[in-house]
Write an enzyme that holds these catalytic residues in place. Structure first.
Site, PDB file in Angstrom:
ATOM      1  CE  LYS A  22      -1.570   1.665   4.088  1.00 58.45           C
ATOM      2  NZ  LYS A  22      -1.277   3.082   4.347  1.00 58.45           N
ATOM      3  CG  ASN A  23       2.392   2.769   3.554  1.00 57.61           C
ATOM      4  OD1 ASN A  23       1.228   3.105   3.325  1.00 57.61           O
ATOM      5  ND2 ASN A  23       2.869   2.569   4.769  1.00 57.61           N
ATOM      6  CB  CYS A 116      -4.332  10.842  11.981  1.00 57.10           C
ATOM      7  SG  CYS A 116      -2.716  10.116  12.135  1.00 57.10           S
ATOM      8  NE  ARG A 121       1.071  10.424  10.227  1.00 52.15           N
ATOM      9  CZ  ARG A 121       0.626   9.423   9.490  1.00 52.15           C
ATOM     10  NH1 ARG A 121      -0.534   8.873   9.751  1.00 52.15           N
ATOM     11  NH2 ARG A 121       1.333   8.949   8.488  1.00 52.15           N
ATOM     12  CG  ASP A 304       3.957   1.470   9.561  1.00 48.91           C
ATOM     13  OD1 ASP A 304       3.472   2.323  10.323  1.00 48.91           O
ATOM     14  OD2 ASP A 304       4.256   1.714   8.380  1.00 48.91           O
ATOM     15  NE  ARG A 396      -6.870   4.401   5.906  1.00 51.13           N
ATOM     16  CZ  ARG A 396      -6.016   5.173   6.541  1.00 51.13           C
ATOM     17  NH1 ARG A 396      -6.205   5.466   7.800  1.00 51.13           N
ATOM     18  NH2 ARG A 396      -4.968   5.652   5.933  1.00 51.13           N
TER      19      ARG A 396
HETATM   20  N1  EPU Z   1       7.162  14.789  10.461  1.00 54.51           N
HETATM   21  C1  EPU Z   1       7.221  16.141  10.751  1.00 54.51           C
HETATM   22  N2  EPU Z   1       7.094  17.026   9.718  1.00 54.51           N
HETATM   23  C2  EPU Z   1       6.908  16.619   8.425  1.00 54.51           C
HETATM   24  C3  EPU Z   1       6.860  15.240   8.139  1.00 54.51           C
HETATM   25  C4  EPU Z   1       6.982  14.346   9.192  1.00 54.51           C
HETATM   26  O1  EPU Z   1       7.381  16.541  11.901  1.00 54.51           O
HETATM   27  O2  EPU Z   1       6.804  17.489   7.541  1.00 54.51           O
HETATM   28  C5  EPU Z   1       7.290  13.831  11.560  1.00 54.51           C
HETATM   29  C6  EPU Z   1       6.016  13.006  11.740  1.00 54.51           C
HETATM   30  O3  EPU Z   1       5.033  13.681  12.510  1.00 54.51           O
HETATM   31  C7  EPU Z   1       6.548  11.766  12.412  1.00 54.51           C
HETATM   32  C8  EPU Z   1       7.914  11.582  11.737  1.00 54.51           C
HETATM   33  O4  EPU Z   1       8.266  12.876  11.216  1.00 54.51           O
HETATM   34  O5  EPU Z   1       6.711  12.001  13.774  1.00 54.51           O
HETATM   35  C9  EPU Z   1       7.966  10.582  10.606  1.00 54.51           C
HETATM   36  O6  EPU Z   1       6.883  10.799   9.721  1.00 54.51           O
HETATM   37  P1  EPU Z   1       6.918  10.416   8.181  1.00 54.51           P
HETATM   38  O7  EPU Z   1       6.746  11.656   7.392  1.00 54.51           O
HETATM   39  O8  EPU Z   1       8.074   9.545   7.879  1.00 54.51           O
HETATM   40  O9  EPU Z   1       5.589   9.546   8.079  1.00 54.51           O
HETATM   41  P2  EPU Z   1       4.618   9.524   6.830  1.00 54.51           P
HETATM   42  O10 EPU Z   1       5.410   9.691   5.614  1.00 54.51           O
HETATM   43  O11 EPU Z   1       3.465  10.442   7.084  1.00 54.51           O
HETATM   44  C10 EPU Z   1       4.777   6.973   6.296  1.00 54.51           C
HETATM   45  C11 EPU Z   1       3.820   5.838   6.206  1.00 54.51           C
HETATM   46  C12 EPU Z   1       3.351   5.460   7.586  1.00 54.51           C
HETATM   47  C13 EPU Z   1       4.562   5.080   8.428  1.00 54.51           C
HETATM   48  C14 EPU Z   1       5.563   6.247   8.446  1.00 54.51           C
HETATM   49  C15 EPU Z   1       6.847   5.926   9.178  1.00 54.51           C
HETATM   50  C16 EPU Z   1       2.812   6.130   4.029  1.00 54.51           C
HETATM   51  C17 EPU Z   1       1.625   6.472   3.223  1.00 54.51           C
HETATM   52  N3  EPU Z   1       2.698   6.230   5.354  1.00 54.51           N
HETATM   53  O12 EPU Z   1       4.063   8.046   6.900  1.00 54.51           O
HETATM   54  O13 EPU Z   1       2.499   4.348   7.452  1.00 54.51           O
HETATM   55  O14 EPU Z   1       4.162   4.777   9.739  1.00 54.51           O
HETATM   56  O15 EPU Z   1       5.903   6.608   7.100  1.00 54.51           O
HETATM   57  O16 EPU Z   1       7.487   4.854   8.585  1.00 54.51           O
HETATM   58  O17 EPU Z   1       3.836   5.740   3.484  1.00 54.51           O
HETATM   59  C18 EPU Z   1       0.681   2.937   7.980  1.00 54.51           C
HETATM   60  O18 EPU Z   1       0.867   2.352   6.903  1.00 54.51           O
HETATM   61  O19 EPU Z   1      -0.095   2.500   8.860  1.00 54.51           O
HETATM   62  C19 EPU Z   1       1.373   4.199   8.250  1.00 54.51           C
HETATM   63  C20 EPU Z   1       0.992   5.054   9.181  1.00 54.51           C
END
Ligand code: EPU
Length: 419
Positions: A22-23, A116, A121, A304, A396
């Site tokens: 998915k991701n 969320c 986030r 995850d 999801r």
């Molecule tokens: N963060 C910030 N600012 C930003 C971006 C991120 O502070 O601009 C923080 C986030 O709040 C968090 C950390 O950095 O504390 C890491 O967040 P990241 O951006 O890596 O997470 P994401 O890209 O929103 C993806 C996956 C998540 C997975 C995380 C970590 C997708 C669609 N989602 O989220 O997957 O947990 O990376 O590996 O790829 C899931 O599949 O259940 C899921 C939540």
């Protein structure tokens, strides 16, 4: 609304195929915004989030059709540049359209995703990087309004590792003028998969899989066909399920190197794990040993898997700790597991777990995707029949989860509930 009903106590035995990730699929789909040509993605999982992304892309002028895991995407007619709140609020990954819209159309209006169940986030790192590339960004009425006739290459150092942030900026940079260097980039396999697709489309991306990614912007991208990587989180969830039920399961069609950190921890917990090519066999331990875990970006132990591993440790023989370093509020499964007789205590960003011999069934509620998976695992080993409510969270991200579990001998069914 549906609930999942599980009769606990049976070991999982047999073999299953791992679905596409998915991701990985979500950013690959967003990449269709970067071209006027057709993209064909294979091994796309049939999931709610994929449908949500198809709906969002349609609003943006990309038409898509999916058949047997083969997804065709192509721009038709007028392009849109607004990702509306109504869709974005359902799926945070919608933010992945921001970079490609800005790169291709020179403007984007994308609803802010908001917090969320697992944390605040924010998307500040995405926005800061786009500004460094010349975008003018305003936050108005809950939307990100961004404009830039042509993005310029820049050196960007991410303050923290961000997966979708790296993906978004990589997609913005492929059509920017000049060279972009991303430092402290995410190493997750989903980022590598996106770079592979973009390079097939004509992008010039080097250094993928390292923390420094270099992107030489090009004027135009073409179409491509691409197979989505296997879902490492689904694979790991089934590995934990097999260990927890003291089962014997063969997973097919995964990439074992994507689950190395988990494999090590499951071995420490007593599981026997062998892998060969794209197959992995896990035999559960007679006694589950307590193991301490701390989440980290790839190749560390994935956040995850945190909820599912907590469920496993709740029936380990002794005390363990799980430390969450990525998200600040990813413990919504803890009170639900405690309702089933687990002895978990949250202390700051850590859960202290006193393993119990057996969990008991109870009506419980899913709160987010991976928390839901941990409740399913708990139900598989609990005494009695467990009802898990609000399973739309599971739909999801886990393709046919109850069918796959039934194939492995679990007694699981889905039922309608009227609230
Ligand atoms: N963060 C910030 N600012 C930003 C971006 C991120 O502070 O601009 C923080 C986030 O709040 C968090 C950390 O950095 O504390 C890491 O967040 P990241 O951006 O890596 O997470 P994401 O890209 O929103 C993806 C996956 C998540 C997975 C995380 C970590 C997708 C669609 N989602 O989220 O997957 O947990 O990376 O590996 O790829 C899931 O599949 O259940 C899921 C939540």
């Amino acid at each position: 609304m549906d609930k999942i009903v599980i009769q606990g106590g049976l070991p999982l035995k047999g073999r299953i195929k791992i679905s596409g990730s998915k991701n990985a699929a979500l950013p690959l789909m967003a990449a269709s915004l970067l071209t006027d040509s057709k993209l064909i993605l294979s091994h796309v999982p049939s999931l709610m989030d994929i449908q949500t992304m198809m709906r969002l892309l349609k609003v943006l002028g990309i038409h898509s059709s999916m058949m047997f895991g083969r997804l065709a995407l192509q721009a038709k007619g007028r392009r849109g540049h607004e990702a509306p709140y109504d869709i974005v609020r359902k799926m945070r990954a919608s933010i992945l359209v921001l970079g490609p819209l800005l790169a291709k159309l020179g403007k984007a209006r994308v609803s802010l995703p908001g917090g969320c169940a697992i944390g605040a986030r924010p998307i500040n790192l995405h926005l800061k990087a786009l500004e460094a590339m010349g975008a003018k960004i305003k936050l108005e009425e809950g939307y990100v309004n961004a404009v830039c006739p042509r993005l310029k290459g820049a050196r960007i150092v991410f303050d923290d590792v961000t997966v979708t942030g790296t993906e978004n900026i990589m997609m913005a940079a492929v059509l920017a003028k000049g060279r972009t260097i991303l430092e402290n980039a995410a190493l997750e396999p989903e980022v590598t998969d996106l770079a592979d697709l973009l390079n097939h489309m004509g992008a010039k991306i080097a250094g993928v899989g390292t923390s420094t990614i270099e992107i030489e912007g090009v004027d135009d991208l073409g179409g491509a066909s691409h197979t989505v990587i296997p879902d490492r989180i689904e694979a790991g969830t089934f590995m934990i399920a097999a260990a927890m039920t003291r089962g014997d399961v063969i997973l097919e069609g995964l990439n074992p190197s994507h689950v190395d950190a988990l494999t090590q921890k499951l071995r420490d917990a007593g599981a026997t794990i062998e892998s060969n090519g794209s197959r992995l066999r896990l035999i559960g331990p007679r006694e589950i040993k307590p193991v301490d875990v701390k989440t980290a970006p790839f190749p560390g132990f994935a956040t995850d898997f945190q909820a599912q591993f907590t469920a496993l440790m709740s029936v380990a023989n002794g005390q363990s700790t799980i430390t969450e370093t990525i998200f600040e509020n990813r413990f919504m499964h803890v009170p639900e597991l405690n309702r089933m007789g687990a002895q978990l205590e949250v202390k700051g960003n850590m859960v202290v777990i006193k393993g119990v011999e057996r969990l008991q069934s109870a009506p419980i509620m899913a709160s987010d995707l991976r928390a839901s998976a941990s409740l399913v695992l708990a139900g598989l080993v609990a005494k009695g029949v467990t009802d898990i409510h609000r399973v739309y969270h599971i739909d999801r991200g886990y393709e046919s989860i109850e069918k796959k579990l039934r194939r492995l001998g679990a007694k699981v069914k889905r039922a309608k509930v009227r609230y």
